[in-house]
Motif scaffolding. Structure first.
Motif, PDB file in Angstrom:
ATOM      1  N   THR A   1       0.813  -1.212   0.000  1.00  0.00           N
ATOM      2  CA  THR A   1       0.000   0.000   0.000  1.00  0.00           C
ATOM      3  C   THR A   1       0.852   1.271   0.000  1.00  0.00           C
ATOM      4  O   THR A   1       0.318   2.359  -0.080  1.00  0.00           O
ATOM      5  N   ASN A   2       2.138   1.130   0.116  1.00  0.00           N
ATOM      6  CA  ASN A   2       3.010   2.283   0.177  1.00  0.00           C
ATOM      7  C   ASN A   2       3.092   2.954  -1.187  1.00  0.00           C
ATOM      8  O   ASN A   2       3.290   2.292  -2.209  1.00  0.00           O
ATOM      9  N   ARG A   3       2.952   4.276  -1.195  1.00  0.00           N
ATOM     10  CA  ARG A   3       2.965   5.008  -2.455  1.00  0.00           C
ATOM     11  C   ARG A   3       4.286   4.875  -3.196  1.00  0.00           C
ATOM     12  O   ARG A   3       4.354   5.064  -4.415  1.00  0.00           O
ATOM     13  N   THR A   4       5.336   4.534  -2.473  1.00  0.00           N
ATOM     14  CA  THR A   4       6.632   4.376  -3.123  1.00  0.00           C
ATOM     15  C   THR A   4       6.690   3.134  -3.999  1.00  0.00           C
ATOM     16  O   THR A   4       7.637   2.959  -4.760  1.00  0.00           O
ATOM     17  N   GLY A   5       5.686   2.261  -3.881  1.00  0.00           N
ATOM     18  CA  GLY A   5       5.689   1.033  -4.663  1.00  0.00           C
ATOM     19  C   GLY A   5       6.680   0.012  -4.168  1.00  0.00           C
ATOM     20  O   GLY A   5       7.093  -0.879  -4.915  1.00  0.00           O
ATOM     21  N   ILE A   6       7.052   0.093  -2.892  1.00  0.00           N
ATOM     22  CA  ILE A   6       8.079  -0.770  -2.323  1.00  0.00           C
ATOM     23  C   ILE A   6       7.491  -1.635  -1.216  1.00  0.00           C
ATOM     24  O   ILE A   6       6.691  -1.173  -0.394  1.00  0.00           O
ATOM     25  N   THR A   7       7.887  -2.889  -1.180  1.00  0.00           N
ATOM     26  CA  THR A   7       7.470  -3.830  -0.144  1.00  0.00           C
ATOM     27  C   THR A   7       8.679  -4.272   0.674  1.00  0.00           C
ATOM     28  O   THR A   7       9.751  -4.538   0.122  1.00  0.00           O
TER      29      THR A   7
ATOM     30  N   ASP B   1      13.123   5.590  -5.477  1.00  0.00           N
ATOM     31  CA  ASP B   1      13.078   5.573  -6.937  1.00  0.00           C
ATOM     32  C   ASP B   1      11.790   6.178  -7.479  1.00  0.00           C
ATOM     33  O   ASP B   1      11.819   6.978  -8.421  1.00  0.00           O
ATOM     34  N   ALA B   2      10.648   5.833  -6.884  1.00  0.00           N
ATOM     35  CA  ALA B   2       9.368   6.357  -7.371  1.00  0.00           C
ATOM     36  C   ALA B   2       9.308   7.869  -7.207  1.00  0.00           C
ATOM     37  O   ALA B   2       8.835   8.588  -8.095  1.00  0.00           O
ATOM     38  N   PHE B   3       9.776   8.368  -6.067  1.00  0.00           N
ATOM     39  CA  PHE B   3       9.781   9.814  -5.858  1.00  0.00           C
ATOM     40  C   PHE B   3      10.693  10.500  -6.867  1.00  0.00           C
ATOM     41  O   PHE B   3      10.331  11.540  -7.439  1.00  0.00           O
TER      42      PHE B   3
END
Length: 478
Positions: free
Chosen positions: A76-82, A273-275
Protein backbone atom coordinates in the motif's frame (compact mmCIF):
# COMPACT_ATOMS: atom_id res chain seq x y z
CA UNK A 1 42.99 6.85 20.53
CA UNK A 2 40.96 8.83 17.99
CA UNK A 3 37.21 8.53 18.55
CA UNK A 4 35.42 6.18 16.17
CA UNK A 5 32.59 8.43 15.11
CA UNK A 6 30.76 5.88 13.04
CA UNK A 7 30.40 3.48 15.96
CA UNK A 8 29.43 6.33 18.26
CA UNK A 9 26.77 7.47 15.83
CA UNK A 10 25.59 3.91 15.27
CA UNK A 11 24.70 3.67 18.95
CA UNK A 12 23.04 7.09 18.87
CA UNK A 13 20.90 6.24 15.87
CA UNK A 14 20.01 2.81 17.22
CA UNK A 15 18.74 4.44 20.42
CA UNK A 16 16.56 6.75 18.37
CA UNK A 17 15.13 3.76 16.45
CA UNK A 18 14.80 1.15 19.25
CA UNK A 19 12.27 -0.98 17.37
CA UNK A 20 14.45 -1.33 14.25
CA UNK A 21 17.51 -3.60 14.69
CA UNK A 22 20.32 -2.18 12.58
CA UNK A 23 23.47 -3.55 10.99
CA UNK A 24 26.43 -1.86 9.33
CA UNK A 25 27.72 -2.72 5.94
CA UNK A 26 29.07 -3.91 3.73
CA UNK A 27 31.55 -4.75 6.50
CA UNK A 28 33.08 -2.99 9.49
CA UNK A 29 34.25 -0.21 7.16
CA UNK A 30 30.72 1.04 7.73
CA UNK A 31 29.81 2.42 4.34
CA UNK A 32 26.15 2.45 5.37
CA UNK A 33 23.58 1.32 7.94
CA UNK A 34 20.60 -0.88 7.14
CA UNK A 35 17.69 -2.75 8.72
CA UNK A 36 18.51 -6.28 9.86
CA UNK A 37 16.51 -9.20 8.53
CA UNK A 38 14.67 -7.21 5.85
CA UNK A 39 15.09 -6.47 2.14
CA UNK A 40 13.15 -4.25 -0.25
CA UNK A 41 11.47 -5.13 -3.53
CA UNK A 42 8.96 -3.45 -5.81
CA UNK A 43 5.32 -4.30 -5.21
CA UNK A 44 3.47 -6.94 -7.18
CA UNK A 45 5.15 -9.51 -9.39
CA UNK A 46 8.70 -8.49 -8.48
CA UNK A 47 8.03 -8.77 -4.72
CA UNK A 48 6.56 -12.24 -5.20
CA UNK A 49 9.55 -13.25 -7.33
CA UNK A 50 11.97 -12.03 -4.66
CA UNK A 51 10.08 -13.79 -1.88
CA UNK A 52 9.90 -17.11 -3.78
CA UNK A 53 13.52 -16.98 -4.94
CA UNK A 54 14.87 -16.22 -1.46
CA UNK A 55 12.75 -18.97 0.11
CA UNK A 56 13.97 -21.52 -2.45
CA UNK A 57 17.58 -20.41 -1.99
CA UNK A 58 17.36 -20.63 1.80
CA UNK A 59 15.62 -24.04 1.72
CA UNK A 60 18.50 -25.48 -0.29
CA UNK A 61 21.18 -24.05 2.00
CA UNK A 62 22.01 -26.07 5.12
CA UNK A 63 23.06 -23.04 7.19
CA UNK A 64 20.02 -20.90 6.36
CA UNK A 65 16.36 -21.03 7.40
CA UNK A 66 13.38 -20.22 5.17
CA UNK A 67 11.07 -19.98 8.17
CA UNK A 68 11.36 -16.20 8.42
CA UNK A 69 10.86 -15.42 4.72
CA UNK A 70 7.56 -13.56 4.42
CA UNK A 71 6.04 -10.25 3.43
CA UNK A 72 6.78 -7.69 6.17
CA UNK A 73 4.59 -4.85 4.90
CA UNK A 74 1.41 -4.55 2.80
CA UNK A 75 1.50 -3.39 -0.80
CA UNK A 76 0.00 0.00 0.00
CA UNK A 77 3.01 2.28 0.18
CA UNK A 78 2.96 5.01 -2.45
CA UNK A 79 6.63 4.38 -3.12
CA UNK A 80 5.69 1.03 -4.66
CA UNK A 81 8.08 -0.77 -2.32
CA UNK A 82 7.47 -3.83 -0.14
CA UNK A 83 9.54 -4.88 2.88
CA UNK A 84 10.26 -8.63 2.86
CA UNK A 85 11.56 -10.30 5.98
CA UNK A 86 14.31 -12.80 5.21
CA UNK A 87 15.78 -13.52 8.63
CA UNK A 88 15.53 -13.13 12.36
CA UNK A 89 16.35 -9.45 13.13
CA UNK A 90 17.64 -10.46 16.57
CA UNK A 91 20.26 -12.81 15.13
CA UNK A 92 23.90 -11.84 14.81
CA UNK A 93 25.66 -8.65 15.82
CA UNK A 94 25.62 -5.16 14.39
CA UNK A 95 28.58 -5.90 12.12
CA UNK A 96 26.39 -7.31 9.36
CA UNK A 97 23.43 -9.54 8.55
CA UNK A 98 24.08 -12.90 6.89
CA UNK A 99 20.41 -13.44 6.04
CA UNK A 100 20.23 -10.17 4.11
CA UNK A 101 23.58 -10.87 2.43
CA UNK A 102 22.38 -14.31 1.26
CA UNK A 103 19.06 -12.88 0.08
CA UNK A 104 20.91 -10.35 -2.06
CA UNK A 105 23.11 -13.13 -3.40
CA UNK A 106 20.06 -15.23 -4.30
CA UNK A 107 18.82 -12.48 -6.65
CA UNK A 108 22.20 -11.61 -8.09
CA UNK A 109 21.79 -14.00 -11.01
CA UNK A 110 19.86 -13.05 -13.01
CA UNK A 111 19.80 -9.36 -12.10
CA UNK A 112 16.31 -9.08 -13.53
CA UNK A 113 14.65 -7.80 -16.63
CA UNK A 114 17.19 -5.93 -18.77
CA UNK A 115 19.43 -5.38 -15.77
CA UNK A 116 16.63 -4.04 -13.57
CA UNK A 117 17.48 -4.42 -9.89
CA UNK A 118 14.96 -6.56 -8.00
CA UNK A 119 16.19 -6.40 -4.40
CA UNK A 120 17.90 -4.02 -2.00
CA UNK A 121 18.88 -3.55 1.61
CA UNK A 122 16.69 -1.14 3.56
CA UNK A 123 19.29 1.56 4.18
CA UNK A 124 19.27 4.22 6.86
CA UNK A 125 19.09 7.70 5.32
CA UNK A 126 20.76 10.24 7.59
CA UNK A 127 21.65 13.91 7.77
CA UNK A 128 24.79 12.82 9.60
CA UNK A 129 25.90 11.14 6.37
CA UNK A 130 27.48 7.74 6.93
CA UNK A 131 26.36 8.45 10.50
CA UNK A 132 29.33 10.84 10.78
CA UNK A 133 28.61 14.58 10.86
CA UNK A 134 31.09 17.02 9.34
CA UNK A 135 31.38 18.43 12.84
CA UNK A 136 29.24 19.68 15.71
CA UNK A 137 28.12 23.30 16.02
CA UNK A 138 30.24 25.90 17.81
CA UNK A 139 28.71 29.06 19.37
CA UNK A 140 29.18 32.19 17.25
CA UNK A 141 28.96 35.77 18.57
CA UNK A 142 25.88 37.69 17.51
CA UNK A 143 28.08 40.73 16.84
CA UNK A 144 29.85 38.95 13.96
CA UNK A 145 26.61 38.31 12.11
CA UNK A 146 25.99 35.49 9.67
CA UNK A 147 28.29 34.15 6.97
CA UNK A 148 27.14 34.48 4.22
CA UNK A 149 25.98 37.99 5.13
CA UNK A 150 22.31 38.54 4.16
CA UNK A 151 21.99 39.87 0.64
CA UNK A 152 20.16 43.16 0.16
CA UNK A 153 17.39 41.86 -2.10
CA UNK A 154 13.88 42.57 -0.90
CA UNK A 155 11.29 39.90 -0.24
CA UNK A 156 8.38 40.12 -2.67
CA UNK A 157 5.49 37.70 -1.98
CA UNK A 158 4.44 37.90 -5.63
CA UNK A 159 7.77 36.74 -7.05
CA UNK A 160 9.37 34.86 -4.14
CA UNK A 161 10.97 31.54 -5.06
CA UNK A 162 9.50 28.55 -3.22
CA UNK A 163 12.11 26.46 -1.37
CA UNK A 164 11.22 23.30 0.55
CA UNK A 165 13.80 22.19 3.14
CA UNK A 166 13.44 18.52 4.14
CA UNK A 167 15.38 18.15 7.36
CA UNK A 168 14.92 18.49 11.11
CA UNK A 169 12.22 20.90 12.23
CA UNK A 170 12.46 24.53 13.24
CA UNK A 171 13.44 25.47 16.78
CA UNK A 172 10.54 26.97 18.73
CA UNK A 173 11.96 30.50 18.87
CA UNK A 174 13.35 30.73 15.33
CA UNK A 175 11.25 33.78 14.47
CA UNK A 176 13.30 35.82 16.96
CA UNK A 177 15.85 36.05 14.13
CA UNK A 178 14.55 38.64 11.58
CA UNK A 179 16.35 36.74 8.82
CA UNK A 180 13.82 33.92 9.24
CA UNK A 181 10.73 36.13 9.08
CA UNK A 182 9.47 34.46 5.89
CA UNK A 183 10.20 30.89 6.99
CA UNK A 184 7.34 28.55 7.88
CA UNK A 185 7.02 24.85 8.57
CA UNK A 186 7.20 22.15 11.20
CA UNK A 187 8.66 22.56 14.64
CA UNK A 188 11.36 20.34 16.09
CA UNK A 189 9.59 17.49 17.86
CA UNK A 190 11.88 17.48 20.88
CA UNK A 191 14.57 20.10 21.33
CA UNK A 192 16.06 19.27 24.73
CA UNK A 193 16.45 16.29 27.03
CA UNK A 194 15.11 16.04 30.56
CA UNK A 195 17.91 18.29 31.83
CA UNK A 196 17.20 21.03 29.30
CA UNK A 197 20.26 20.22 27.17
CA UNK A 198 19.96 20.69 23.42
CA UNK A 199 19.86 17.32 21.64
CA UNK A 200 22.14 16.35 18.78
CA UNK A 201 21.16 17.82 15.36
CA UNK A 202 18.53 20.13 16.85
CA UNK A 203 18.77 23.36 14.87
CA UNK A 204 20.05 21.64 11.71
CA UNK A 205 16.95 22.61 9.71
CA UNK A 206 16.86 26.11 11.23
CA UNK A 207 20.54 26.62 10.32
CA UNK A 208 19.84 25.55 6.72
CA UNK A 209 16.81 27.83 6.41
CA UNK A 210 18.97 30.74 7.59
CA UNK A 211 21.57 30.02 4.91
CA UNK A 212 18.99 29.97 2.12
CA UNK A 213 17.39 33.17 3.42
CA UNK A 214 20.78 34.93 3.66
CA UNK A 215 21.83 34.07 0.11
CA UNK A 216 18.36 34.57 -1.39
CA UNK A 217 16.06 36.84 0.67
CA UNK A 218 13.34 36.70 -2.00
CA UNK A 219 12.33 33.18 -1.04
CA UNK A 220 9.41 31.56 0.71
CA UNK A 221 11.04 28.78 2.73
CA UNK A 222 9.13 25.84 4.19
CA UNK A 223 10.89 23.41 6.55
CA UNK A 224 9.63 19.85 7.10
CA UNK A 225 10.71 17.87 10.18
CA UNK A 226 11.14 14.59 8.32
CA UNK A 227 14.48 13.78 9.99
CA UNK A 228 13.98 14.45 13.69
CA UNK A 229 15.15 11.11 15.13
CA UNK A 230 18.93 11.59 15.34
CA UNK A 231 18.67 12.79 11.77
CA UNK A 232 17.91 9.29 10.51
CA UNK A 233 15.08 7.39 8.81
CA UNK A 234 14.74 4.07 6.99
CA UNK A 235 14.91 4.22 3.21
CA UNK A 236 11.47 2.57 2.93
CA UNK A 237 9.93 5.33 5.08
CA UNK A 238 11.94 8.15 3.55
CA UNK A 239 10.44 7.78 0.09
CA UNK A 240 6.96 7.93 1.60
CA UNK A 241 7.87 11.02 3.66
CA UNK A 242 9.19 12.78 0.56
CA UNK A 243 5.84 12.26 -1.13
CA UNK A 244 4.07 13.51 2.00
CA UNK A 245 6.11 16.70 1.93
CA UNK A 246 5.18 17.65 -1.62
CA UNK A 247 1.58 16.49 -1.15
CA UNK A 248 1.22 18.86 1.79
CA UNK A 249 3.02 21.87 0.33
CA UNK A 250 2.86 21.30 -3.41
CA UNK A 251 5.88 20.82 -5.64
CA UNK A 252 8.15 23.81 -4.91
CA UNK A 253 10.62 25.49 -7.22
CA UNK A 254 13.56 24.03 -5.26
CA UNK A 255 13.98 21.24 -2.72
CA UNK A 256 17.03 21.51 -0.46
CA UNK A 257 17.97 18.09 0.89
CA UNK A 258 20.93 17.49 3.21
CA UNK A 259 20.53 13.76 3.75
CA UNK A 260 21.16 10.47 2.02
CA UNK A 261 23.10 7.22 2.02
CA UNK A 262 25.57 5.28 -0.04
CA UNK A 263 24.53 1.72 -0.94
CA UNK A 264 27.46 0.10 -2.69
CA UNK A 265 25.77 0.50 -6.07
CA UNK A 266 25.61 3.00 -8.92
CA UNK A 267 21.88 3.02 -9.64
CA UNK A 268 20.27 4.86 -6.73
CA UNK A 269 18.11 3.92 -3.75
CA UNK A 270 15.20 1.59 -4.47
CA UNK A 271 13.09 3.19 -1.73
CA UNK A 272 13.20 6.67 -3.30
CA UNK A 273 13.08 5.57 -6.94
CA UNK A 274 9.37 6.36 -7.37
CA UNK A 275 9.78 9.81 -5.86
CA UNK A 276 12.81 10.60 -7.99
CA UNK A 277 10.99 9.56 -11.15
CA UNK A 278 8.06 11.82 -10.30
CA UNK A 279 10.50 14.62 -9.47
CA UNK A 280 12.03 14.23 -12.92
CA UNK A 281 8.59 14.62 -14.50
CA UNK A 282 7.98 17.85 -12.56
CA UNK A 283 9.69 21.21 -12.82
CA UNK A 284 11.25 21.09 -9.36
CA UNK A 285 15.03 21.21 -8.91
CA UNK A 286 16.50 18.99 -6.18
CA UNK A 287 19.66 20.45 -4.61
CA UNK A 288 21.26 17.66 -2.60
CA UNK A 289 24.28 17.38 -0.31
CA UNK A 290 27.07 15.16 -1.64
CA UNK A 291 27.88 13.71 1.79
CA UNK A 292 30.62 13.92 4.41
CA UNK A 293 32.45 10.61 3.86
CA UNK A 294 35.49 12.12 2.10
CA UNK A 295 34.79 9.50 -0.57
CA UNK A 296 34.13 9.19 -4.28
CA UNK A 297 31.51 6.50 -3.63
CA UNK A 298 28.11 7.66 -4.98
CA UNK A 299 25.88 9.09 -2.28
CA UNK A 300 22.14 9.06 -2.93
CA UNK A 301 20.03 10.91 -3.90
CA UNK A 302 22.71 13.50 -4.73
CA UNK A 303 24.46 11.05 -7.07
CA UNK A 304 21.40 10.90 -9.34
CA UNK A 305 22.98 14.01 -10.89
CA UNK A 306 25.63 11.74 -12.40
CA UNK A 307 23.40 8.98 -13.75
CA UNK A 308 22.53 10.64 -17.07
CA UNK A 309 21.82 13.99 -18.69
CA UNK A 310 18.13 13.53 -17.86
CA UNK A 311 18.91 13.37 -14.13
CA UNK A 312 21.56 16.11 -14.27
CA UNK A 313 18.86 18.52 -15.42
CA UNK A 314 16.80 18.07 -12.25
CA UNK A 315 19.42 17.28 -9.55
CA UNK A 316 22.26 19.54 -8.44
CA UNK A 317 24.72 17.62 -6.26
CA UNK A 318 26.84 19.87 -4.06
CA UNK A 319 30.15 19.23 -2.31
CA UNK A 320 31.77 21.47 0.31
CA UNK A 321 34.66 23.91 0.04
CA UNK A 322 36.85 24.60 3.04
CA UNK A 323 36.70 27.97 4.80
CA UNK A 324 38.97 29.80 2.33
CA UNK A 325 36.94 28.59 -0.64
CA UNK A 326 40.01 27.52 -2.59
CA UNK A 327 40.03 23.77 -1.97
CA UNK A 328 37.62 21.01 -1.01
CA UNK A 329 36.81 20.55 2.68
CA UNK A 330 38.43 17.49 4.22
CA UNK A 331 35.10 15.73 4.81
CA UNK A 332 33.46 16.43 1.46
CA UNK A 333 32.58 13.64 -0.94
CA UNK A 334 33.87 14.16 -4.45
CA UNK A 335 33.88 12.62 -7.90
CA UNK A 336 32.37 13.12 -11.34
CA UNK A 337 28.85 12.84 -9.92
CA UNK A 338 29.36 16.00 -7.78
CA UNK A 339 28.37 18.83 -10.10
CA UNK A 340 29.46 21.85 -8.06
CA UNK A 341 31.01 22.90 -4.75
CA UNK A 342 29.99 25.69 -2.39
CA UNK A 343 31.32 26.98 0.94
CA UNK A 344 30.55 24.40 3.60
CA UNK A 345 33.11 24.79 6.36
CA UNK A 346 32.46 27.00 9.43
CA UNK A 347 29.49 28.81 7.98
CA UNK A 348 27.49 30.97 10.39
CA UNK A 349 23.70 30.87 10.70
CA UNK A 350 20.94 30.64 13.28
CA UNK A 351 20.94 27.46 15.35
CA UNK A 352 18.19 28.61 17.71
CA UNK A 353 16.25 31.81 18.14
CA UNK A 354 17.30 34.36 20.73
CA UNK A 355 14.64 33.80 23.39
CA UNK A 356 17.04 32.32 25.95
CA UNK A 357 20.46 30.63 26.10
CA UNK A 358 20.42 26.84 25.83
CA UNK A 359 23.23 24.42 26.78
CA UNK A 360 24.70 21.77 24.49
CA UNK A 361 26.98 18.88 25.47
CA UNK A 362 29.41 17.70 22.78
CA UNK A 363 28.87 14.13 21.62
CA UNK A 364 32.15 13.55 19.74
CA UNK A 365 35.72 14.27 20.71
CA UNK A 366 37.96 15.98 18.22
CA UNK A 367 40.95 14.15 16.71
CA UNK A 368 44.66 14.74 17.16
CA UNK A 369 44.93 15.02 13.37
CA UNK A 370 42.51 15.14 10.44
CA UNK A 371 40.82 11.75 10.19
CA UNK A 372 40.97 12.06 6.39
CA UNK A 373 44.67 12.97 6.23
CA UNK A 374 44.40 16.69 5.38
CA UNK A 375 47.08 19.10 6.58
CA UNK A 376 45.13 22.14 7.76
CA UNK A 377 43.22 23.00 10.94
CA UNK A 378 40.02 21.36 9.79
CA UNK A 379 36.93 20.63 11.83
CA UNK A 380 38.22 17.15 12.68
CA UNK A 381 40.64 18.65 15.16
CA UNK A 382 39.69 22.28 15.78
CA UNK A 383 38.28 23.72 17.98
CA UNK A 384 39.13 20.97 20.44
CA UNK A 385 36.51 19.42 22.69
CA UNK A 386 35.72 16.16 24.47
CA UNK A 387 32.50 14.39 23.53
CA UNK A 388 30.11 12.29 25.57
CA UNK A 389 29.93 9.37 23.11
CA UNK A 390 33.63 9.12 22.35
CA UNK A 391 35.98 6.40 23.46
CA UNK A 392 37.88 8.95 25.51
CA UNK A 393 34.98 9.00 28.00
CA UNK A 394 36.73 6.25 30.00
CA UNK A 395 39.78 8.42 30.54
CA UNK A 396 37.75 11.57 31.27
CA UNK A 397 35.39 10.07 33.82
CA UNK A 398 32.43 10.42 31.49
CA UNK A 399 32.67 14.21 31.43
CA UNK A 400 32.19 16.14 28.22
CA UNK A 401 32.55 19.78 27.24
CA UNK A 402 29.45 21.94 27.42
CA UNK A 403 28.73 25.23 25.65
CA UNK A 404 25.83 27.70 25.55
CA UNK A 405 24.05 28.68 22.36
CA UNK A 406 22.37 32.06 22.21
CA UNK A 407 21.35 32.17 18.56
CA UNK A 408 24.15 31.86 16.01
CA UNK A 409 26.58 28.99 15.44
CA UNK A 410 29.47 27.98 13.22
CA UNK A 411 28.78 24.61 11.58
CA UNK A 412 30.37 22.55 8.81
CA UNK A 413 29.21 19.91 6.34
CA UNK A 414 27.95 19.37 2.83
CA UNK A 415 24.61 19.71 4.65
CA UNK A 416 25.25 23.44 4.50
CA UNK A 417 26.96 23.73 1.14
CA UNK A 418 23.76 22.43 -0.48
CA UNK A 419 21.43 25.19 0.83
CA UNK A 420 24.04 27.81 -0.11
CA UNK A 421 23.87 26.50 -3.70
CA UNK A 422 20.06 26.31 -3.51
CA UNK A 423 20.05 29.96 -2.44
CA UNK A 424 22.27 30.91 -5.38
CA UNK A 425 19.86 29.25 -7.83
CA UNK A 426 16.94 31.06 -6.18
CA UNK A 427 18.79 34.39 -6.28
CA UNK A 428 19.55 33.84 -9.96
CA UNK A 429 15.85 33.21 -10.60
CA UNK A 430 14.94 36.49 -8.91
CA UNK A 431 17.67 38.52 -10.61
CA UNK A 432 16.90 37.17 -14.10
CA UNK A 433 13.13 36.88 -13.58
CA UNK A 434 13.53 33.23 -14.54
CA UNK A 435 10.66 31.08 -13.32
CA UNK A 436 12.13 27.70 -14.26
CA UNK A 437 14.61 26.55 -11.56
CA UNK A 438 16.23 23.97 -13.83
CA UNK A 439 16.88 26.59 -16.48
CA UNK A 440 18.23 28.90 -13.79
CA UNK A 441 20.56 26.16 -12.56
CA UNK A 442 21.91 25.56 -16.07
CA UNK A 443 22.42 29.28 -16.56
CA UNK A 444 24.16 29.63 -13.19
CA UNK A 445 26.57 26.78 -13.90
CA UNK A 446 27.31 27.81 -17.49
CA UNK A 447 27.98 31.43 -16.48
CA UNK A 448 30.18 30.45 -13.55
CA UNK A 449 33.84 31.34 -14.00
CA UNK A 450 35.12 30.45 -10.54
CA UNK A 451 36.84 27.19 -9.73
CA UNK A 452 38.42 25.43 -6.77
CA UNK A 453 40.76 22.46 -6.48
CA UNK A 454 39.36 19.19 -5.15
CA UNK A 455 41.61 16.13 -5.12
CA UNK A 456 43.70 17.60 -7.93
CA UNK A 457 40.72 18.43 -10.14
CA UNK A 458 39.45 21.93 -10.96
CA UNK A 459 35.75 22.03 -10.14
CA UNK A 460 32.99 24.66 -10.39
CA UNK A 461 32.93 26.78 -7.21
CA UNK A 462 29.68 28.57 -6.35
CA UNK A 463 30.67 31.32 -3.92
CA UNK A 464 27.92 33.76 -2.84
CA UNK A 465 28.87 37.43 -3.25
CA UNK A 466 28.19 38.05 0.45
CA UNK A 467 30.18 35.06 1.70
CA UNK A 468 33.38 35.98 3.57
CA UNK A 469 36.28 33.54 3.20
CA UNK A 470 38.16 32.65 6.38
CA UNK A 471 41.93 32.11 6.11
CA UNK A 472 43.02 28.52 6.66
CA UNK A 473 45.31 27.84 9.60
CA UNK A 474 48.06 25.21 9.68
CA UNK A 475 47.27 21.89 11.31
CA UNK A 476 46.92 22.07 15.08
CA UNK A 477 49.79 20.30 16.88
CA UNK A 478 48.62 17.21 18.76
Amino acid sequence: MAPQRFHEQFDQIQRSMPDVPLAMGPDDSAEFLYEKGVVLARDGEEARLVEDTVRTHFTAAPDLSADHVRRASPETNRTGITRIQVGDPSAGDRGGDLAVAHALRALREPEGRAGRRLISRNHVVSIAVNACPGDEPVPAPFSQGTNPVPAEDAHDPETAVGVLVIDTGLTHDYRADPLLAHVTGDGQVRETDGDGVLQQYVGHGTFIAGLVAAVAPNTDITVRNTLNDAGAILESDFGHKLFESVDQHGWPDIISLSAGSSNGRVDGLLGVDAFMRELRARGTLLVAAAGNNSSATPFWPAAYAGLSDDWADCVLSVGALRSDGEFGACFSNHGAWVRAYAPGERLTSALTGFASPVPYVYQHSTYDACRFGFQYACTCQYPRHTGLLSETRESTGGKADQVMFEGYAHWSGTSFAAPVAAGLVAAHMSARKERDPRTACRQLLSANTEYAEVRGAHVPALRPPTWRPVPVRPAVPA
